[in-house]
Write an enzyme that holds these catalytic residues in place. Sequence first.
Site, PDB file in Angstrom:
ATOM      1  N   HIS A 143      -1.130   6.280   8.190  1.00  0.00           N
ATOM      2  CA  HIS A 143      -0.241   7.232   7.504  1.00  0.00           C
ATOM      3  C   HIS A 143      -0.935   8.574   7.275  1.00  0.00           C
ATOM      4  O   HIS A 143      -0.319   9.631   7.397  1.00  0.00           O
ATOM      5  CB  HIS A 143       0.173   6.687   6.135  1.00  0.00           C
ATOM      6  CG  HIS A 143       1.404   5.823   6.156  1.00  0.00           C
ATOM      7  ND1 HIS A 143       2.602   6.229   6.676  1.00  0.00           N
ATOM      8  CD2 HIS A 143       1.616   4.567   5.680  1.00  0.00           C
ATOM      9  CE1 HIS A 143       3.506   5.269   6.529  1.00  0.00           C
ATOM     10  NE2 HIS A 143       2.937   4.244   5.925  1.00  0.00           N
TER      11      HIS A 143
ATOM     12  N   CYS B  51       7.344  -0.981   5.736  1.00  0.00           N
ATOM     13  CA  CYS B  51       6.812   0.278   5.224  1.00  0.00           C
ATOM     14  C   CYS B  51       7.835   0.870   4.274  1.00  0.00           C
ATOM     15  O   CYS B  51       9.031   0.877   4.582  1.00  0.00           O
ATOM     16  CB  CYS B  51       6.556   1.225   6.402  1.00  0.00           C
ATOM     17  SG  CYS B  51       5.897   2.825   5.905  1.00  0.00           S
ATOM     18  N   LEU B  52       7.370   1.360   3.139  1.00  0.00           N
ATOM     19  CA  LEU B  52       8.303   1.946   2.172  1.00  0.00           C
ATOM     20  C   LEU B  52       8.994   3.182   2.739  1.00  0.00           C
ATOM     21  O   LEU B  52      10.052   3.573   2.249  1.00  0.00           O
ATOM     22  CB  LEU B  52       7.572   2.290   0.871  1.00  0.00           C
ATOM     23  CG  LEU B  52       6.956   1.097   0.132  1.00  0.00           C
ATOM     24  CD1 LEU B  52       6.263   1.561  -1.137  1.00  0.00           C
ATOM     25  CD2 LEU B  52       7.994   0.033  -0.186  1.00  0.00           C
TER      26      LEU B  52
ATOM     27  N   GLY C 257       0.846  -1.184   0.000  1.00  0.00           N
ATOM     28  CA  GLY C 257       0.000   0.000   0.000  1.00  0.00           C
ATOM     29  C   GLY C 257       0.879   1.230   0.000  1.00  0.00           C
ATOM     30  O   GLY C 257       2.096   1.139   0.207  1.00  0.00           O
TER      31      GLY C 257
ATOM     32  N   HIS D 153      -2.852   0.249   8.422  1.00  0.00           N
ATOM     33  CA  HIS D 153      -1.514   0.822   8.219  1.00  0.00           C
ATOM     34  C   HIS D 153      -1.604   2.085   7.352  1.00  0.00           C
ATOM     35  O   HIS D 153      -1.015   3.122   7.691  1.00  0.00           O
ATOM     36  CB  HIS D 153      -0.622  -0.245   7.565  1.00  0.00           C
ATOM     37  CG  HIS D 153       0.778   0.189   7.274  1.00  0.00           C
ATOM     38  ND1 HIS D 153       1.878  -0.402   7.860  1.00  0.00           N
ATOM     39  CD2 HIS D 153       1.269   1.146   6.439  1.00  0.00           C
ATOM     40  CE1 HIS D 153       2.980   0.198   7.404  1.00  0.00           C
ATOM     41  NE2 HIS D 153       2.636   1.135   6.532  1.00  0.00           N
ATOM     42  N   GLU D 154      -2.340   1.995   6.254  1.00  0.00           N
ATOM     43  CA  GLU D 154      -2.396   3.139   5.328  1.00  0.00           C
ATOM     44  C   GLU D 154      -3.217   4.297   5.904  1.00  0.00           C
ATOM     45  O   GLU D 154      -2.858   5.471   5.724  1.00  0.00           O
ATOM     46  CB  GLU D 154      -2.960   2.711   3.967  1.00  0.00           C
ATOM     47  CG  GLU D 154      -2.150   1.629   3.255  1.00  0.00           C
ATOM     48  CD  GLU D 154      -0.665   1.917   3.169  1.00  0.00           C
ATOM     49  OE1 GLU D 154      -0.280   3.101   3.087  1.00  0.00           O
ATOM     50  OE2 GLU D 154       0.132   0.965   3.206  1.00  0.00           O
TER      51      GLU D 154
ATOM     52  N   GLN E 237       3.102   9.775   2.129  1.00  0.00           N
ATOM     53  CA  GLN E 237       4.426   9.196   1.854  1.00  0.00           C
ATOM     54  C   GLN E 237       5.063   9.777   0.592  1.00  0.00           C
ATOM     55  O   GLN E 237       6.270   9.661   0.409  1.00  0.00           O
ATOM     56  CB  GLN E 237       4.317   7.678   1.695  1.00  0.00           C
ATOM     57  CG  GLN E 237       3.949   6.964   2.984  1.00  0.00           C
ATOM     58  CD  GLN E 237       3.874   5.473   2.750  1.00  0.00           C
ATOM     59  OE1 GLN E 237       2.840   4.959   2.355  1.00  0.00           O
ATOM     60  NE2 GLN E 237       4.977   4.771   2.968  1.00  0.00           N
TER      61      GLN E 237
HETATM   62 NI    NI Z   1       3.760   2.444   5.305  1.00  0.00          NI
END
Ligand code: NI
Length: 182
Positions: A148, A102-103, A49, A144-145, A54
């Site tokens: 963010h 996580c990216l 995701g 998670h998203e 981000q």
């Molecule tokens: Ni993430």
Amino acid sequence: MAILKVARLGHPVLRQVAEPVDPRSIRSPATQRLIDDMIETMREYDGAGLAATQVHTLQQIAVIEVLANPRYPDAPPVPLMVLVNPVITPLTDATEEGWEGCLSVPDMRGMVPRYTAVRLQCLDREGQVVDLVAKDFFARVTQHETDHLNGIVYLDRMRNLSTLAHVAEWNKHWLGIREQAD
Ligand code: NI
């Protein structure tokens, strides 16, 4: 389409709260291009995701997709979804620990408790209302998203940091130790 630069932990944008998207602007070329670029960026980096924060954009937009993902080899598939203005409501008190990466936290994994079932309400990329129940890994990714978009990263949700691992060590020492939903 373009691959966007992903903010890493420490960039202040990751701690900011995204603004709701005006539903009338979802179909605008600028928003559609942002969504296309987010999808391309997520796929380029094998993310499950990606949230707009981000990629340095404080709008409540996230994309999710899990398709035979090498970063999550055992995760059940989740079809491509675009979440605009997502709201998550837990449907249970039950939480389950599971591995996340996580990216924006490159090359790390950690064990994170998440609700096992949530109601997800949002708009899609056409502005249509989405209202569904997400369970297990799908529920995990949506939490998670959505976090963010509220300036929260998965490290904040860990009960303790003792499972935080570099992915090379995680592959060696932790991969077989699974308590996660999937
Ligand atoms: Ni993430």
